[in-house]
Motif scaffolding. Structure first.
Motif, short mmCIF file in Angstrom:
data_model
loop_
_atom_site.label_atom_id
_atom_site.label_comp_id
_atom_site.label_asym_id
_atom_site.label_seq_id
_atom_site.Cartn_x
_atom_site.Cartn_y
_atom_site.Cartn_z
N GLY A 53 0.79 -1.32 0.02
CA GLY A 53 -0.18 -0.04 -0.02
C GLY A 53 1.03 1.34 -0.01
N ASP A 54 0.07 2.26 -0.37
CA ASP A 54 0.88 3.60 -0.50
C ASP A 54 1.34 4.17 0.74
OD1 ASP A 54 0.89 3.71 -3.50
OD2 ASP A 54 -1.13 4.82 -3.34
N ALA A 55 0.61 3.95 1.79
CA ALA A 55 0.92 4.58 3.04
C ALA A 55 2.06 4.04 3.50
CB ALA A 55 -0.30 4.44 4.01
N CYS A 56 2.29 2.80 3.37
CA CYS A 56 3.42 1.85 3.97
C CYS A 56 4.57 2.22 3.03
CB CYS A 56 3.15 0.29 3.75
SG CYS A 56 4.63 -0.53 4.18
N TRP A 57 4.36 2.58 1.80
CA TRP A 57 5.55 2.92 0.97
C TRP A 57 6.15 4.31 1.52
CZ3 TRP A 57 9.58 3.33 -1.89
CH2 TRP A 57 9.85 4.60 -2.66
N GLN A 58 5.02 5.40 1.85
CA GLN A 58 5.51 6.51 2.44
C GLN A 58 6.09 6.41 3.49
OE1 GLN A 58 1.79 8.56 1.77
NE2 GLN A 58 2.03 8.71 -0.27
N ASP A 59 5.83 5.65 4.41
CA ASP A 59 6.65 5.41 5.79
C ASP A 59 8.08 5.02 5.39
OD1 ASP A 59 4.43 6.32 7.10
OD2 ASP A 59 3.70 4.13 7.58
N ILE A 60 8.14 4.14 4.64
CA ILE A 60 9.44 3.65 4.16
C ILE A 60 10.36 4.71 3.57
CG2 ILE A 60 10.52 1.89 2.81
CD1 ILE A 60 8.12 -0.07 3.42
N ALA A 61 9.80 5.38 2.57
CA ALA A 61 10.38 6.20 1.90
C ALA A 61 11.00 7.59 2.76
CB ALA A 61 9.74 6.84 0.55
N ARG A 62 10.18 7.86 3.66
CA ARG A 62 10.43 8.75 4.63
C ARG A 62 11.57 8.26 5.70
NH1 ARG A 62 5.67 9.21 7.49
NH2 ARG A 62 4.68 9.65 5.32
N ALA A 63 11.23 7.06 6.05
CA ALA A 63 12.37 6.68 6.96
C ALA A 63 13.84 6.58 6.32
CB ALA A 63 11.86 5.46 7.54
N ALA A 64 13.87 6.29 5.04
CA ALA A 64 14.93 6.17 3.97
C ALA A 64 15.58 7.41 3.76
CB ALA A 64 14.88 5.13 2.87
N ALA A 86 12.69 -0.82 4.59
CA ALA A 86 11.45 -1.73 4.10
C ALA A 86 11.78 -2.84 5.07
CB ALA A 86 11.68 -2.00 2.78
N GLN A 87 12.99 -3.50 5.39
CA GLN A 87 13.09 -4.46 6.29
C GLN A 87 12.58 -4.19 7.62
OE1 GLN A 87 17.51 -5.63 6.05
NE2 GLN A 87 17.37 -7.03 7.72
N ALA A 88 13.10 -2.88 8.12
CA ALA A 88 12.44 -2.42 9.49
C ALA A 88 11.20 -2.37 9.59
CB ALA A 88 13.24 -1.11 9.83
N GLN A 89 10.63 -1.70 8.54
CA GLN A 89 9.05 -1.39 8.63
C GLN A 89 8.37 -2.70 8.45
OE1 GLN A 89 7.58 1.65 8.82
NE2 GLN A 89 5.43 0.99 8.26
N LEU A 90 8.78 -3.71 7.50
CA LEU A 90 7.81 -4.63 7.10
C LEU A 90 8.24 -5.89 8.36
CD1 LEU A 90 8.34 -4.62 3.36
CD2 LEU A 90 6.16 -3.99 4.89
N ASP A 91 9.37 -5.54 9.09
CA ASP A 91 9.77 -6.77 9.95
C ASP A 91 9.78 -7.92 9.46
OD1 ASP A 91 10.73 -7.43 12.37
OD2 ASP A 91 8.80 -8.10 13.28
#
Lengths: 342, 195
Positions: B18-29, B54-59
């Motif tokens: 999903g886009d929200a998850c992508w944005q979290d990952i992109a922001r973190a990166a 991505a690894q951290a966010q998706l665990d």
């Protein structure tokens, strides 16, 4: 392969190396068609049909006899399927030797290829990679066509997005398009920067007087011309480190970085008014305007944030206008300054 | 790193999580939340930061994510053009394996500044191969595992894949072909029109 007498071992070699060849006899009839060419036969089996009745020879323009066809040996033949889908083909003819070793004497081998029509042909005749000799570059070419289309598509989308971004950037640009000086957005930016740096500065609020009359009497073109000239005057009379802003209509703001000397400010305002009052010729007519200026210095204010300085300059402008046109006033905290002498 | 690589990761994350998850990952990166451009080139560090995030966010283990990306590249309907380009590599799975040696050249033919790691196929016995990726990006072997699994499926072949680890920048994927024509596979017509 039905007429095996004409396609012995040599025919099988040709089938493998040139799967789009046709073996034709001395009367111009197809005796054998390679396995891939055999799929290109809208009118039924190719063997037995006259070659030039299936394929139209478009170039070179020669008589449709077998003798003249054999004369075209070694030249590039431009052919087209007579039936739909009228696929274009390239051909190369080699006359058969008289010893019947490769086929009927007086006949010829014509090798065909799709040339530039290959993308459509592959689809029209449902060809697979097995239909092309492994050394043939057709499959690589099809790969390249698709790969390049995909890459081009990605580039086109990027260009569209960049174009959109460019338009947005233009909208957000800092320049007033009519006069070439800075716009209100730039002014906010410069003021924020000055406030953050904490350096003293002065603001001049400058309204053009009688501008509306020029606009009404001589039209917008004259008005635009006057605005452009006024902006030039302001740029000329200020220093390179200063910022001239057209805040809207006939209102300008001059941001004077580090300039707080009242005599110099006053002198600058006088020169601006004098220069702006010089008539501007437009279309054989004299356009006359003047200007009122309110000046405020950041050091005169307790809290010299940009908004407060702007407000002070506004009040000074109001006072200048109240004293009659073509004047400037300097804001002094707690006082109503007298109209400065012209 | 070429934008196409980053875009592939971005599309995988967006379509799968999903886009929200992508944005979290992109922001973190610290990479653009709006996404990457396929035809621009980015700093290689961006790609690895993105994978870390991505690894951290998706665990999930990095290897799992990379394998999923490889599978996504072949099997996602939105990437049909990429599947087709891969299928041009051969008429059956074995031919495809042999075409892997040319993969970087094939990619460069399409996009001249796209530099893929060199891939080498070694044939140990009938139906037993190793795919070796050289001095490339750490984890590229995992992407190959996912990609081979999906493309084998595409051809209808039954394979066993095993990531044998790597050293000095190379990674080895073992391929055992159990059955070339196990299932019907997906159709591939040379002359099909895509997009």
């Amino acid at each position: 392969m039905k007429r095996a007498g004409f396609t012995p071992a040599g025919g099988r070699v040709l089938d493998a190396l040139c799967p789009m060849h046709a073996l034709i006899d001395s009367t111009g009839h197809i005796r054998h068609a390679g396995p891939t060419l055999d799929k290109v036969r809208p009118g039924g089996q190719l063997a037995g049909q006259r070659f030039l009745e299936v394929f139209e020879l478009r170039r070179p323009r020669i008589a449709g006899t077998m003798a003249s066809l054999r004369d075209a040996a070694g030249t590039k033949l431009h052919l087209r399927l007579r039936a739909r889908p009228h696929t274009a083909l390239k051909g190369l003819l080699v006359p058969l030797p008289d010893d019947a070793s490769l086929g009927p004497p007086g006949g010829a081998v014509i090798n065909l290829s799709f040339g530039i029509s290959v993308v459509d042909a592959v689809r029209d005749f449902a060809l697979t990679s097995a239909d092309f000799a492994a050394t043939d570059l057709t499959v690589e070419m099809l790969y390249l066509v698709e790969a390049k289309s995909a890459a081009m598509d990605a580039s086109r989308r990027l260009n569209l997005r960049l174009q959109g971004a460019m338009i947005a950037a233009e909208e957000q640009a800092f320049t007033d398009t009519l006069t070439g000086v800075k716009n209100r957005r730039a002014m906010d930016h410069v003021l924020r920067r000055l406030a953050a740096a904490g350096t003293p500065f002065a603001l001049m609020q400058l309204d053009l007087d009688f501008f509306k009359a020029v606009n009404d009497r001589l039209g917008h073109a004259a008005g635009d011309h006057v605005l452009q000239r006024a902006a030039r005057v302001m740029v000329d009379e200020t220093r390179a480190c200063d910022t001239v802003v057209r805040a809207g209509g006939d209102e300008f703001v001059l941001i004077l970085d580090g300039l707080t000397d009242t005599d110099r400010l006053s002198g600058m305002a006088d020169r601006l008014i004098a220069e702006l009052e010089r008539p501007v010729r437009f279309d054989g007519q004299d356009c006359r305007i003047s200007a009122s200026i309110g000046i405020a210095r950041s050091i005169d204010l307790v809290s010299p944030d940009p908004e407060a300085v702007m407000h002070a300059a506004d009040m000074a402008l109001y006072a200048a206008k109240g004293a009659g046109r073509g004047r400037h006033r300097l804001f002094v905290e707690g006082t109503t300054p007298p109209a400065a002498p012209r | 790193m070429h934008g196409l690589i980053n875009k592939a990761i971005e599309r995988f994350l967006r379509e799968t999580y999903g886009d929200a998850c992508w944005q979290d990952i992109a922001r973190a990166a610290g990479t653009p939340e709006a996404g990457f451009e396929c035809m621009l080139v980015y700093d290689a560090a961006d790609t690895f930061r993105l994978l870390d995030a991505a690894q951290a966010q998706l665990d999930k283990p990095r290897a799992q994510i990379l394998e999923d990306i490889g599978t996504f590249l072949v099997s996602h309907p939105g990437l049909e053009s990429l599947r087709r380009l891969l299928r041009f590599g051969g008429d059956d799975f074995v031919e495809f394996l042999h075409s892997l040696d040319d993969l970087p050249e094939r990619a460069r033919l399409a996009v001249p500044d796209l530099d893929l790691p060199r891939i080498e196929l070694r044939e140990h016995a009938a139906n037993h191969y190793s795919v070796i990726s050289e001095h490339g990006w750490p984890g590229f072997g995992r992407v190959i595992v996912g990609l081979l699994r999906a493309i084998a499926d595409d051809y209808g072949a039954l394979v066993l894949l095993d990531h044998k680890g790597g050293r000095e920048g190379t990674e080895v994927v073992e391929v055992r072909l159990l059955e070339q024509a196990f299932a019907k596979g997906r159709a591939f017509h040379l002359g099909a029109r895509t997009g």
